[in-house]
Design a protein around this motif. Sequence first.
Motif, PDB file in Angstrom:
ATOM      1  N   ARG A   5       0.831  -1.210   0.000  1.00 59.96           N
ATOM      2  CA  ARG A   5       0.000   0.000   0.000  1.00 59.96           C
ATOM      3  C   ARG A   5       0.865   1.259   0.000  1.00 59.96           C
ATOM      4  O   ARG A   5       0.562   2.222  -0.706  1.00 59.96           O
ATOM      5  CB  ARG A   5      -0.946  -0.013   1.193  1.00 59.96           C
ATOM      6  N   ILE A  22       0.901   4.059  -2.952  1.00 60.61           N
ATOM      7  CA  ILE A  22       0.674   5.485  -2.707  1.00 60.61           C
ATOM      8  C   ILE A  22       1.829   6.302  -3.274  1.00 60.61           C
ATOM      9  O   ILE A  22       1.618   7.332  -3.926  1.00 60.61           O
ATOM     10  CB  ILE A  22       0.461   5.767  -1.203  1.00 60.61           C
ATOM     11  N   SER A  35       1.464   6.543  -6.918  1.00 65.25           N
ATOM     12  CA  SER A  35       0.384   7.453  -7.317  1.00 65.25           C
ATOM     13  C   SER A  35       0.812   8.913  -7.195  1.00 65.25           C
ATOM     14  O   SER A  35       0.327   9.767  -7.935  1.00 65.25           O
ATOM     15  CB  SER A  35      -0.879   7.188  -6.502  1.00 65.25           C
ATOM     16  N   VAL A  72      -4.839   5.633  -6.587  1.00 64.67           N
ATOM     17  CA  VAL A  72      -5.011   4.701  -5.485  1.00 64.67           C
ATOM     18  C   VAL A  72      -6.166   5.222  -4.637  1.00 64.67           C
ATOM     19  O   VAL A  72      -6.345   6.437  -4.498  1.00 64.67           O
ATOM     20  CB  VAL A  72      -3.705   4.558  -4.662  1.00 64.67           C
ATOM     21  N   LEU A 126      -7.200   6.165  -1.483  1.00 63.66           N
ATOM     22  CA  LEU A 126      -6.427   6.512  -0.299  1.00 63.66           C
ATOM     23  C   LEU A 126      -7.053   5.957   0.979  1.00 63.66           C
ATOM     24  O   LEU A 126      -6.341   5.449   1.847  1.00 63.66           O
ATOM     25  CB  LEU A 126      -6.255   8.031  -0.203  1.00 63.66           C
ATOM     26  N   ALA A 137      -6.175   2.378   1.103  1.00 69.50           N
ATOM     27  CA  ALA A 137      -4.720   2.205   1.224  1.00 69.50           C
ATOM     28  C   ALA A 137      -4.234   2.508   2.636  1.00 69.50           C
ATOM     29  O   ALA A 137      -3.260   1.904   3.097  1.00 69.50           O
ATOM     30  CB  ALA A 137      -4.001   3.081   0.206  1.00 69.50           C
ATOM     31  N   VAL A 185       2.656   8.706   5.053  1.00 70.92           N
ATOM     32  CA  VAL A 185       1.709   8.949   3.958  1.00 70.92           C
ATOM     33  C   VAL A 185       1.064  10.311   4.123  1.00 70.92           C
ATOM     34  O   VAL A 185       0.995  11.102   3.174  1.00 70.92           O
ATOM     35  CB  VAL A 185       0.634   7.836   3.896  1.00 70.92           C
TER      36      VAL A 185
END
Length: 131
Positions: free
Chosen positions: A84, A88, A91, A99, A101, A104, A116
């Motif tokens: 994940r 991210i 992306s 993705v 979010l 994720a 993130v």
Amino acid sequence: MSQPTGLTADQLHTQLRRGASGVAELAAIDLLITAAPFVLTPTRPDVVRHAIADNTGLFLRLDWGGLMVEVDQGRIPLSRGERRVVDIALSLALPGVTVALGHALTGLDNIAAGAVLGAVRAVLTDGADRG
């Protein structure tokens, strides 16, 4: 141009940061360094593009498309949470890669989730600054 050799992880990370082409790519690199550091190691030259020298010194470019292929084909073993994080980062770095979010973020540990959110904040702040 040549493949990077003999670098420490810190040197590799510094040179990848220097080679980032914009805030989104820099945020994606920082996300990987923080939450999936094993993806960007000196022993994994398959995802680092050739070293490029300019008048300010050496910098490296991450091969985001190559990273996507390596991950999709299972050549970089990842847990679901690590995958994940990589998704991210991809992306953020690659136009057209999206993705979900909310999905994720589910299941990420605090360090990964914080990384993130920091990456997303950096990109959004840059966009707001441009007005």
